[in-house]
Scaffold this motif. Structure first.
Motif, PDB file in Angstrom:
ATOM      1  N   THR A   1       0.815  -1.216   0.000  1.00 60.38           N
ATOM      2  CA  THR A   1       0.000   0.000   0.000  1.00 60.38           C
ATOM      3  C   THR A   1       0.848   1.266   0.000  1.00 60.38           C
ATOM      4  OG1 THR A   1      -0.177  -0.109   2.418  1.00 60.38           O
ATOM      5  CG2 THR A   1      -1.929  -1.141   1.144  1.00 60.38           C
ATOM      6  N   LYS A   2       2.083   1.187   0.517  1.00 68.36           N
ATOM      7  CA  LYS A   2       2.961   2.361   0.567  1.00 68.36           C
ATOM      8  C   LYS A   2       3.803   2.502  -0.706  1.00 68.36           C
ATOM      9  CE  LYS A   2       2.293   3.707   4.964  1.00 68.36           C
ATOM     10  NZ  LYS A   2       1.824   5.054   5.363  1.00 68.36           N
ATOM     11  N   PHE A   3       4.287   1.373  -1.245  1.00 68.13           N
ATOM     12  CA  PHE A   3       5.264   1.421  -2.329  1.00 68.13           C
ATOM     13  C   PHE A   3       4.656   1.281  -3.722  1.00 68.13           C
ATOM     14  CE2 PHE A   3       8.424  -0.678   0.843  1.00 68.13           C
ATOM     15  CZ  PHE A   3       8.456   0.498   1.580  1.00 68.13           C
ATOM     16  N   LEU A   4       3.404   0.832  -3.810  1.00 70.17           N
ATOM     17  CA  LEU A   4       2.763   0.633  -5.109  1.00 70.17           C
ATOM     18  C   LEU A   4       1.466   1.426  -5.179  1.00 70.17           C
ATOM     19  CD1 LEU A   4       2.939  -3.186  -5.974  1.00 70.17           C
ATOM     20  CD2 LEU A   4       3.971  -1.326  -7.253  1.00 70.17           C
TER      21      LEU A   4
ATOM     22  N   LEU B   1      11.695  -8.164  -2.304  1.00 73.65           N
ATOM     23  CA  LEU B   1      11.450  -7.511  -3.593  1.00 73.65           C
ATOM     24  C   LEU B   1      10.805  -6.141  -3.406  1.00 73.65           C
ATOM     25  CD1 LEU B   1      10.156 -10.379  -5.926  1.00 73.65           C
ATOM     26  CD2 LEU B   1      12.437  -9.366  -5.831  1.00 73.65           C
ATOM     27  N   LEU B   2       9.878  -6.038  -2.458  1.00 70.47           N
ATOM     28  CA  LEU B   2       9.223  -4.752  -2.215  1.00 70.47           C
ATOM     29  C   LEU B   2      10.201  -3.724  -1.658  1.00 70.47           C
ATOM     30  CD1 LEU B   2       5.842  -6.077  -0.780  1.00 70.47           C
ATOM     31  CD2 LEU B   2       6.137  -4.767  -2.893  1.00 70.47           C
ATOM     32  N   VAL B   3      11.124  -4.181  -0.820  1.00 68.29           N
ATOM     33  CA  VAL B   3      12.170  -3.275  -0.316  1.00 68.29           C
ATOM     34  C   VAL B   3      13.064  -2.822  -1.463  1.00 68.29           C
ATOM     35  CG1 VAL B   3      14.218  -3.106   1.163  1.00 68.29           C
ATOM     36  CG2 VAL B   3      12.146  -4.211   2.023  1.00 68.29           C
ATOM     37  N   PHE B   4      13.416  -3.760  -2.368  1.00 66.50           N
ATOM     38  CA  PHE B   4      14.231  -3.409  -3.540  1.00 66.50           C
ATOM     39  C   PHE B   4      13.497  -2.388  -4.418  1.00 66.50           C
ATOM     40  CE2 PHE B   4      16.409  -7.845  -3.481  1.00 66.50           C
ATOM     41  CZ  PHE B   4      17.144  -7.444  -2.371  1.00 66.50           C
ATOM     42  N   LEU B   5      12.172  -2.544  -4.534  1.00 65.83           N
ATOM     43  CA  LEU B   5      11.384  -1.574  -5.295  1.00 65.83           C
ATOM     44  C   LEU B   5      11.468  -0.192  -4.645  1.00 65.83           C
ATOM     45  CD1 LEU B   5       9.230  -1.080  -7.591  1.00 65.83           C
ATOM     46  CD2 LEU B   5       7.505  -1.449  -5.810  1.00 65.83           C
ATOM     47  N   TYR B   6      11.360  -0.158  -3.334  1.00 67.47           N
ATOM     48  CA  TYR B   6      11.425   1.116  -2.601  1.00 67.47           C
ATOM     49  C   TYR B   6      12.781   1.786  -2.792  1.00 67.47           C
ATOM     50  CZ  TYR B   6      11.769   4.302   1.386  1.00 67.47           C
ATOM     51  OH  TYR B   6      11.967   5.403   2.181  1.00 67.47           O
ATOM     52  N   LEU B   7      13.846   0.964  -2.867  1.00 62.89           N
ATOM     53  CA  LEU B   7      15.202   1.499  -3.043  1.00 62.89           C
ATOM     54  C   LEU B   7      15.522   1.819  -4.504  1.00 62.89           C
ATOM     55  CD1 LEU B   7      17.099  -0.936  -0.616  1.00 62.89           C
ATOM     56  CD2 LEU B   7      16.492   1.465  -0.183  1.00 62.89           C
ATOM     57  N   ASP B   8      14.542   1.640  -5.383  1.00 64.46           N
ATOM     58  CA  ASP B   8      14.700   1.873  -6.826  1.00 64.46           C
ATOM     59  C   ASP B   8      15.693   0.911  -7.464  1.00 64.46           C
ATOM     60  OD1 ASP B   8      12.852   3.950  -7.045  1.00 64.46           O
ATOM     61  OD2 ASP B   8      14.330   5.458  -6.430  1.00 64.46           O
ATOM     62  N   TRP B   9      15.862  -0.268  -6.865  1.00 67.18           N
ATOM     63  CA  TRP B   9      16.685  -1.300  -7.481  1.00 67.18           C
ATOM     64  C   TRP B   9      15.877  -2.117  -8.489  1.00 67.18           C
ATOM     65  CZ3 TRP B   9      19.578  -3.643  -2.602  1.00 67.18           C
ATOM     66  CH2 TRP B   9      20.387  -2.638  -2.040  1.00 67.18           C
ATOM     67  N   LEU B  10      14.544  -2.008  -8.423  1.00 72.51           N
ATOM     68  CA  LEU B  10      13.653  -2.707  -9.341  1.00 72.51           C
ATOM     69  C   LEU B  10      12.615  -1.742  -9.884  1.00 72.51           C
ATOM     70  CD1 LEU B  10      12.758  -5.997  -7.362  1.00 72.51           C
ATOM     71  CD2 LEU B  10      14.365  -5.806  -9.259  1.00 72.51           C
ATOM     72  N   THR B  11      12.171  -1.996 -11.098  1.00 71.73           N
ATOM     73  CA  THR B  11      11.000  -1.294 -11.629  1.00 71.73           C
ATOM     74  C   THR B  11       9.755  -2.102 -11.232  1.00 71.73           C
ATOM     75  OG1 THR B  11      11.022  -2.504 -13.723  1.00 71.73           O
ATOM     76  CG2 THR B  11      12.348  -0.474 -13.584  1.00 71.73           C
ATOM     77  N   VAL B  12       8.583  -1.534 -11.442  1.00 74.44           N
ATOM     78  CA  VAL B  12       7.347  -2.252 -11.124  1.00 74.44           C
ATOM     79  C   VAL B  12       7.216  -3.502 -11.987  1.00 74.44           C
ATOM     80  CG1 VAL B  12       4.831  -2.119 -11.140  1.00 74.44           C
ATOM     81  CG2 VAL B  12       6.159  -0.168 -10.340  1.00 74.44           C
ATOM     82  N   ASP B  13       7.588  -3.385 -13.267  1.00 72.28           N
ATOM     83  CA  ASP B  13       7.512  -4.546 -14.154  1.00 72.28           C
ATOM     84  C   ASP B  13       8.443  -5.658 -13.680  1.00 72.28           C
ATOM     85  OD1 ASP B  13       6.542  -5.724 -16.739  1.00 72.28           O
ATOM     86  OD2 ASP B  13       8.695  -5.701 -17.176  1.00 72.28           O
ATOM     87  N   GLN B  14       9.658  -5.293 -13.260  1.00 70.79           N
ATOM     88  CA  GLN B  14      10.597  -6.294 -12.734  1.00 70.79           C
ATOM     89  C   GLN B  14      10.083  -6.906 -11.434  1.00 70.79           C
ATOM     90  OE1 GLN B  14      14.034  -3.743 -12.566  1.00 70.79           O
ATOM     91  NE2 GLN B  14      14.850  -4.477 -14.526  1.00 70.79           N
ATOM     92  N   LEU B  15       9.402  -6.104 -10.618  1.00 71.15           N
ATOM     93  CA  LEU B  15       8.806  -6.630  -9.393  1.00 71.15           C
ATOM     94  C   LEU B  15       7.801  -7.725  -9.718  1.00 71.15           C
ATOM     95  CD1 LEU B  15       8.126  -6.394  -6.272  1.00 71.15           C
ATOM     96  CD2 LEU B  15       6.301  -4.841  -6.988  1.00 71.15           C
ATOM     97  N   ILE B  16       6.937  -7.479 -10.694  1.00 73.64           N
ATOM     98  CA  ILE B  16       5.909  -8.465 -11.042  1.00 73.64           C
ATOM     99  C   ILE B  16       6.548  -9.746 -11.567  1.00 73.64           C
ATOM    100  CG2 ILE B  16       3.922  -8.917 -12.535  1.00 73.64           C
ATOM    101  CD1 ILE B  16       3.320  -5.894 -12.402  1.00 73.64           C
ATOM    102  N   TRP B  17       7.563  -9.609 -12.428  1.00 68.98           N
ATOM    103  CA  TRP B  17       8.288 -10.801 -12.886  1.00 68.98           C
ATOM    104  C   TRP B  17       8.970 -11.512 -11.720  1.00 68.98           C
ATOM    105  CZ3 TRP B  17       7.813 -13.833 -16.725  1.00 68.98           C
ATOM    106  CH2 TRP B  17       7.412 -13.361 -17.986  1.00 68.98           C
TER     107      TRP B  17
END
Length: 484
Positions: free
Chosen positions: A31-34, A165-181
């Motif tokens: 809810t915070k990161f997406l 993975l969600l932490v990596f998304l928050y740190l901008d190490w992943l894009t949303v598309d990469q998160l889903i994969w």
């Protein structure tokens, strides 16, 4: 009930650990990161994959549980397991070919009013196959009476990796598309690890022999596909259909509420992991007295435990939603309604295991198909009128008719009911606690309020359950804890 209580207790602890981690993911990180749109998309992908899972598995995970204990020699058991290992390909391969040939039409249909879904249709297929073979290997280990590691993989493993993975998304190490994969990749990895564990318990040998009753096995698998699909449709079709009638972010709001309410059903899931093979064994041995005892004990134990969790959640729900992002509070009614549905699942004990593993499994198919159709109709009627609350009411009504039908059928064929006089006492206890605790809260921070109120509920509820001796098994566990 010794092995049942032992492994069920471990499974319950692991499941709640997984749900605790999942709660952090669902209630706070997602809810915070997406955005609600992408959170709704992920929820939709996984829900649709769950609907497809029984089909992709060809019913094998249920077939293993039902028939494995009927084979006496190791050679026949091995040949049976090899057949179960390859049978899902009869669905997976043709489904993949059809997906390639008609991808455009399928993606248009799945997208509904939300075109964002079109680019992620193959994610659904891959996740469904991963879910299917995970359940096959989990059943493989459960018939060896080893359910704890599989339950860890089912409830904890993927949630820990999703947190990362969600932490990596928050740190901008992943894009949303990469998160889903990445989330789909986690389920593939989970399947592989479960396979290695299952093989460590019993490695398959390709020295094959003739399998007795192979026609009955294949017939059961084919029919149980529909029965299993029906059960998943009743559980997941609401999220699937919300995508058709309202913006996809509502799937996120509904998904959060469903996740909170699903915690109530955790003990049922944990107990089912071990009672299912035991129920199949009692049926194969024609031990009616043992089956009735297991039926009633599983019912009262689950009713007490799920009733307690229902109270903890419903009586604290207002405080919990105060801590979530705005918009998600729209699911407050959903929590209560789906919570009642989960409570009904608990009160019928191991009813599902009796039906799925008996000669009357066809009735599950007949009842299930009727109720799946009813669920779709109710959702189609209620969602346009009441939004996500309508989806919740549709699910509750469908689950009520489904549960009542199964209890009635088992009583008619086996002359046994899950209910005792203690069932009524627990029901009254839950109503009294609702009246005593719902209308007041402490004036502290929501987390402190939830903690204090939950402690008071636990003390009051626990003392009454123990004093009235509503469950011999639960009292034995409490006595052991007190002696220590």
């Amino acid at each position: 009930m010794g092995i049942v209580l032992n492994q069920s207790a471990k499974n319950t602890v692991l499941t709640y650990l997984g749900f605790g981690i999942g709660a952090i993911n669902v209630l706070f990180l997602y809810t915070k990161f997406l955005s609600p749109e992408y959170f709704g998309l992920i929820t939709y992908i996984l829900s649709t994959a769950n609907i497809l899972m029984p089909l992709m598995a060809f019913g094998v995970h249920n077939t293993i549980i039902k028939f494995y204990s009927s084979f006496r020699s190791k050679q026949s058991q091995n040949s049976f397991l090899i057949l179960m290992l390859f049978l899902p390909f009869a669905i997976i391969i043709p489904a993949g070919i059809l997906g390639c040939l008609f991808f455009s039409s399928i993606s248009e249909w799945l997208s509904g009013d939300n075109p964002i879904v079109k680019d992620y249709v193959w994610h659904i297929y891959i996740a469904a196959v991963s879910f299917a073979y995970f359940e096959v290997f989990y059943a493989w280990s459960r018939v060896q009476m080893q359910s704890v590691f599989g339950n860890f993989m089912k409830e904890v493993f993927h949630r820990i990796l999703t947190t990362l993975l969600l932490v990596f998304l928050y740190l901008d190490w992943l894009t949303v598309d990469q998160l889903i994969w990445g989330i789909v990749g986690i389920y593939i990895l989970r399947m592989i690890v479960m396979k290695l564990y299952a093989y460590s318990l019993r490695f398959p040998s390709f020295k094959l022999s003739k399998i007795p009753n192979v026609r009955a096995i294949l017939k059961y698998s084919a029919l149980i596909i529909i029965a299993g699909s029906v059960a998943n449709v009743i559980l997941e079709i609401d999220k699937f259909m919300i995508n058709y009638y309202v913006p996809i972010e509502n799937v996120a709001f509904y998904g959060v509420a469903i996740y909170i309410a699903t915690v109530i059903g955790v003990p049922s899931r944990s107990l089912h992991q071990i009672t299912s093979p035991l129920t199949a064994k009692l049926l194969n041995e024609k031990d009616r007295d043992g089956l009735k005892l297991l039926y009633q004990k599983s019912s009262i134990n689950l009713f007490i435990i799920t009733g307690f969790i229902f109270l903890i959640i419903v009586l604290n729900i207002n405080q919990l939603y105060m801590m979530l992002e705005s918009g998600y509070a729209d699911g407050l009614v959903v929590v209560f309604v789906i919570g009642l549905a989960k409570l009904m699942e608990g009160i019928i004990g191991n009813n599902n295991a009796i039906l799925f593993n008996s000669d009357y499994y066809r009735m599950v198919l007949i009842l299930g198909v009727f109720l799946a159709i009813l669920t779709v109709i109710l959702n189609a009627l209620f969602i346009p009128l009441f939004g996500i609350n309508g989806a919740a009411f549709a699910t509750l009504l469908a689950m009520f008719f489904y549960s009542a039908s199964k209890v009635g059928f088992v009583y008619k064929k086996f002359r046994m009911s899950p209910f005792t006089s203690n069932t009524v006492k627990v029901f009254i206890l839950i109503l009294v606690c609702m009246g005593a605790f719902y209308f007041w809260d402490f004036s502290f921070h929501p987390i402190v309020n939830i903690g204090l109120k939950s402690l008071l509920i636990a003390l009051g509820y626990g003392i009454i359950v123990y004093t009235l001796n509503l469950s011999e098994d639960i009292n034995q566990i409490i006595n052991k804890l007190l002696n220590r």
